[in-house]
Design a protein around this motif. Structure first.
Motif, PDB file in Angstrom:
ATOM      1  N   GLU A  14       0.819  -1.206   0.000  1.00  0.00           N
ATOM      2  CA  GLU A  14       0.000   0.000   0.000  1.00  0.00           C
ATOM      3  C   GLU A  14       0.855   1.260   0.000  1.00  0.00           C
ATOM      4  O   GLU A  14       0.471   2.280  -0.581  1.00  0.00           O
ATOM      5  N   ALA A  15       2.025   1.201   0.637  1.00  0.00           N
ATOM      6  CA  ALA A  15       2.924   2.354   0.622  1.00  0.00           C
ATOM      7  C   ALA A  15       3.544   2.556  -0.758  1.00  0.00           C
ATOM      8  O   ALA A  15       3.860   3.684  -1.155  1.00  0.00           O
ATOM      9  N   HIS A  16       3.692   1.470  -1.494  1.00  0.00           N
ATOM     10  CA  HIS A  16       4.345   1.534  -2.806  1.00  0.00           C
ATOM     11  C   HIS A  16       3.402   1.949  -3.915  1.00  0.00           C
ATOM     12  O   HIS A  16       3.787   2.677  -4.830  1.00  0.00           O
ATOM     13  N   MET A  17       2.148   1.473  -3.853  1.00  0.00           N
ATOM     14  CA  MET A  17       1.226   1.646  -4.971  1.00  0.00           C
ATOM     15  C   MET A  17       0.591   3.036  -4.975  1.00  0.00           C
ATOM     16  O   MET A  17       0.270   3.583  -3.909  1.00  0.00           O
ATOM     17  N   PRO A  18       0.376   3.617  -6.154  1.00  0.00           N
ATOM     18  CA  PRO A  18      -0.242   4.945  -6.234  1.00  0.00           C
ATOM     19  C   PRO A  18      -1.756   4.917  -6.086  1.00  0.00           C
ATOM     20  O   PRO A  18      -2.396   5.962  -6.040  1.00  0.00           O
ATOM     21  N   PHE A  19      -2.348   3.728  -6.051  1.00  0.00           N
ATOM     22  CA  PHE A  19      -3.804   3.599  -5.920  1.00  0.00           C
ATOM     23  C   PHE A  19      -4.101   2.394  -5.034  1.00  0.00           C
ATOM     24  O   PHE A  19      -3.257   1.524  -4.831  1.00  0.00           O
ATOM     25  N   ARG A  20      -5.312   2.350  -4.508  1.00  0.00           N
ATOM     26  CA  ARG A  20      -5.690   1.278  -3.601  1.00  0.00           C
ATOM     27  C   ARG A  20      -6.365   0.138  -4.355  1.00  0.00           C
ATOM     28  O   ARG A  20      -7.016   0.345  -5.378  1.00  0.00           O
ATOM     29  N   THR A  21      -6.211  -1.082  -3.841  1.00  0.00           N
ATOM     30  CA  THR A  21      -6.861  -2.262  -4.394  1.00  0.00           C
ATOM     31  C   THR A  21      -7.525  -3.030  -3.252  1.00  0.00           C
ATOM     32  O   THR A  21      -7.425  -2.651  -2.084  1.00  0.00           O
ATOM     33  N   GLU A  22      -8.171  -4.144  -3.616  1.00  0.00           N
ATOM     34  CA  GLU A  22      -8.887  -4.941  -2.618  1.00  0.00           C
ATOM     35  C   GLU A  22      -7.997  -5.952  -1.914  1.00  0.00           C
ATOM     36  O   GLU A  22      -8.481  -6.824  -1.186  1.00  0.00           O
ATOM     37  N   LEU A  23      -6.668  -5.873  -2.072  1.00  0.00           N
ATOM     38  CA  LEU A  23      -5.767  -6.849  -1.473  1.00  0.00           C
ATOM     39  C   LEU A  23      -5.978  -6.955   0.040  1.00  0.00           C
ATOM     40  O   LEU A  23      -6.129  -8.059   0.579  1.00  0.00           O
ATOM     41  N   ARG A  24      -5.959  -5.826   0.741  1.00  0.00           N
ATOM     42  CA  ARG A  24      -6.122  -5.863   2.197  1.00  0.00           C
ATOM     43  C   ARG A  24      -7.453  -6.530   2.569  1.00  0.00           C
ATOM     44  O   ARG A  24      -7.498  -7.382   3.467  1.00  0.00           O
ATOM     45  N   ALA A  25      -8.513  -6.167   1.874  1.00  0.00           N
ATOM     46  CA  ALA A  25      -9.828  -6.723   2.188  1.00  0.00           C
ATOM     47  C   ALA A  25      -9.856  -8.237   1.968  1.00  0.00           C
ATOM     48  O   ALA A  25     -10.459  -8.977   2.760  1.00  0.00           O
ATOM     49  N   ARG A  26      -9.243  -8.703   0.903  1.00  0.00           N
ATOM     50  CA  ARG A  26      -9.236 -10.142   0.634  1.00  0.00           C
ATOM     51  C   ARG A  26      -8.536 -10.908   1.745  1.00  0.00           C
ATOM     52  O   ARG A  26      -8.991 -11.972   2.184  1.00  0.00           O
ATOM     53  N   LEU A  27      -7.419 -10.368   2.224  1.00  0.00           N
ATOM     54  CA  LEU A  27      -6.685 -11.066   3.275  1.00  0.00           C
ATOM     55  C   LEU A  27      -7.403 -10.956   4.611  1.00  0.00           C
ATOM     56  O   LEU A  27      -7.355 -11.892   5.422  1.00  0.00           O
ATOM     57  N   GLU A  28      -8.074  -9.831   4.861  1.00  0.00           N
ATOM     58  CA  GLU A  28      -8.880  -9.720   6.082  1.00  0.00           C
ATOM     59  C   GLU A  28     -10.013 -10.737   6.062  1.00  0.00           C
ATOM     60  O   GLU A  28     -10.362 -11.314   7.101  1.00  0.00           O
ATOM     61  N   LEU A  29     -10.575 -10.976   4.898  1.00  0.00           N
ATOM     62  CA  LEU A  29     -11.633 -11.976   4.773  1.00  0.00           C
ATOM     63  C   LEU A  29     -11.083 -13.370   5.046  1.00  0.00           C
ATOM     64  O   LEU A  29     -11.702 -14.174   5.757  1.00  0.00           O
ATOM     65  N   MET A  30      -9.902 -13.662   4.501  1.00  0.00           N
ATOM     66  CA  MET A  30      -9.261 -14.951   4.767  1.00  0.00           C
ATOM     67  C   MET A  30      -8.987 -15.131   6.249  1.00  0.00           C
ATOM     68  O   MET A  30      -9.152 -16.221   6.800  1.00  0.00           O
ATOM     69  N   ALA A  31      -8.579 -14.043   6.907  1.00  0.00           N
ATOM     70  CA  ALA A  31      -8.224 -14.109   8.328  1.00  0.00           C
ATOM     71  C   ALA A  31      -9.447 -14.179   9.230  1.00  0.00           C
ATOM     72  O   ALA A  31      -9.307 -14.251  10.460  1.00  0.00           O
ATOM     73  N   GLY A  32     -10.643 -14.163   8.649  1.00  0.00           N
ATOM     74  CA  GLY A  32     -11.853 -14.310   9.430  1.00  0.00           C
ATOM     75  C   GLY A  32     -12.379 -13.026  10.039  1.00  0.00           C
ATOM     76  O   GLY A  32     -13.054 -13.065  11.074  1.00  0.00           O
ATOM     77  N   ASP A  33     -12.105 -11.894   9.397  1.00  0.00           N
ATOM     78  CA  ASP A  33     -12.578 -10.603   9.900  1.00  0.00           C
ATOM     79  C   ASP A  33     -13.400  -9.915   8.807  1.00  0.00           C
ATOM     80  O   ASP A  33     -12.934  -8.969   8.171  1.00  0.00           O
ATOM     81  N   PRO A  34     -14.638 -10.382   8.585  1.00  0.00           N
ATOM     82  CA  PRO A  34     -15.441  -9.794   7.508  1.00  0.00           C
ATOM     83  C   PRO A  34     -15.807  -8.338   7.751  1.00  0.00           C
ATOM     84  O   PRO A  34     -16.022  -7.595   6.789  1.00  0.00           O
TER      85      PRO A  34
END
Length: 294
Positions: free
Chosen positions: A139-159
């Motif tokens: 997220e610090a590197h990319m100039p725009f946001r994506t759903e990566l964080r959300a996908r991993l939060e979903l995997m981790a069981g935090d909907p």
């Protein structure tokens, strides 16, 4: 700039901006193909690689990307696309990690992809703390946001956290008019909403409008989530059938687990797919779900 190149660039941009763009790109590409020079053929192969990847035809996507790289050997997008097809497809997790580490020092978009891939691979290996550190760097590197964080939060069981993260991304992408990327983010948001016991049907109606008809993973998510929300096995079976011919092992396993949730079927092939990928998290998820259902 030639008229052909202008037309191809507009058609390529249309792939990203909204539904119907893939079919429109192929129509323009086939009409112009006989008259194209090297620079124009490069863009044709690049755009075709992206389109075939979305449609789930990874063999043709790879072939088109390699043809583009013959014309422009340092094209970052096609290098990224080939690695992405491995990450999303049949390449084992260990191979995806190796490829990501090779791309990490390449800079700009390739570094961004490498951080994303390392985050996803760490999560598949159940190393969520490590995955989180890669997400922060991504997220610090990319100039725009994506759903990566959300996908991993979903995997981790935090909907709940996944819903918050995905909703912000979807709203940004919608404001920018990037409905192609927004479709993937909206699918994550919809699943996060559903996993909290809330009605996903309004979001699914929007998702159906945003998805390209050729987007095999998006269309499968749409059908699987709709089937789970309505209790209709036929819709989930459509999702399974859409993805079955593809190499997208994780996506195939996910919709099989949707089928398991509705019918009690699909756990065994889902486990086999996760094990082929080397996705330890997914494999353990299947075992836990089967154990709780017994």
């Amino acid at each position: 700039m030639s008229a052909n190149l202008t037309a191809l660039e507009a058609a390529y941009d249309g792939q990203i901006r909204g539904p119907g763009g893939i079919a429109a790109f192929f129509e323009v590409a086939e009409r112009l193909r006989p008259t194209l020079g090297a620079d124009e053929l490069y863009l044709l192969h690049r755009g075709s690689a992206r389109a075939y990847g979305i449609a789930g035809d990874t063999a043709r996507a790879r072939a088109e990307a390699l043809q583009a790289l013959e014309l422009v050997p340092d094209d970052y997008y096609c290098i990224y696309l080939l690695a992405s097809l491995d990450l999303e497809g049949a390449a084992p997790v260990a191979e995806c990690q190796r490829r990501a580490r090779e791309l990490l020092p390449r800079g700009q978009a390739l570094t961004g992809f490498a951080l994303q891939a390392l985050a996803e691979c760490s999560a598949m290996l159940c190393n969520f703390e490590e995955a989180g550190s890669y997400v922060v760097r991504y997220e610090a590197h990319m100039p725009f946001r994506t759903e990566l964080r959300a996908r991993l939060e979903l995997m981790a069981g935090d909907p709940e956290a996944a819903e918050c993260s995905a909703r912000e991304v979807v709203e940004e992408q919608e404001r920018a008019g990037d409905l192609g990327p927004a479709g993937a983010s909206l699918a994550v948001l919809t699943r996060a909403v559903f996993m909290q016991g809330n009605d996903p049907l309004p979001l699914l109606a929007t998702l159906e409008q945003w998805l390209a008809p050729e987007d095999v993973r998006g269309q499968a998510q749409l059908r699987a989530l709709r089937g789970r929300a309505t209790g209709e096995p036929a819709s989930v079976r459509e999702a399974v059938a859409l993805l079955e011919p593809t190499e997208y092992l994780n996506a195939r396993a996910e919709v099989l687990l949707d089928l398991f949730a509705v019918t009690g079927e699909g756990a065994e092939p889902a486990l086999e797919l996760y094990e082929r990928k080397g996705n330890l998290f997914g494999a353990q998820l299947v075992r836990d779900l089967v154990e709780r259902s017994e």
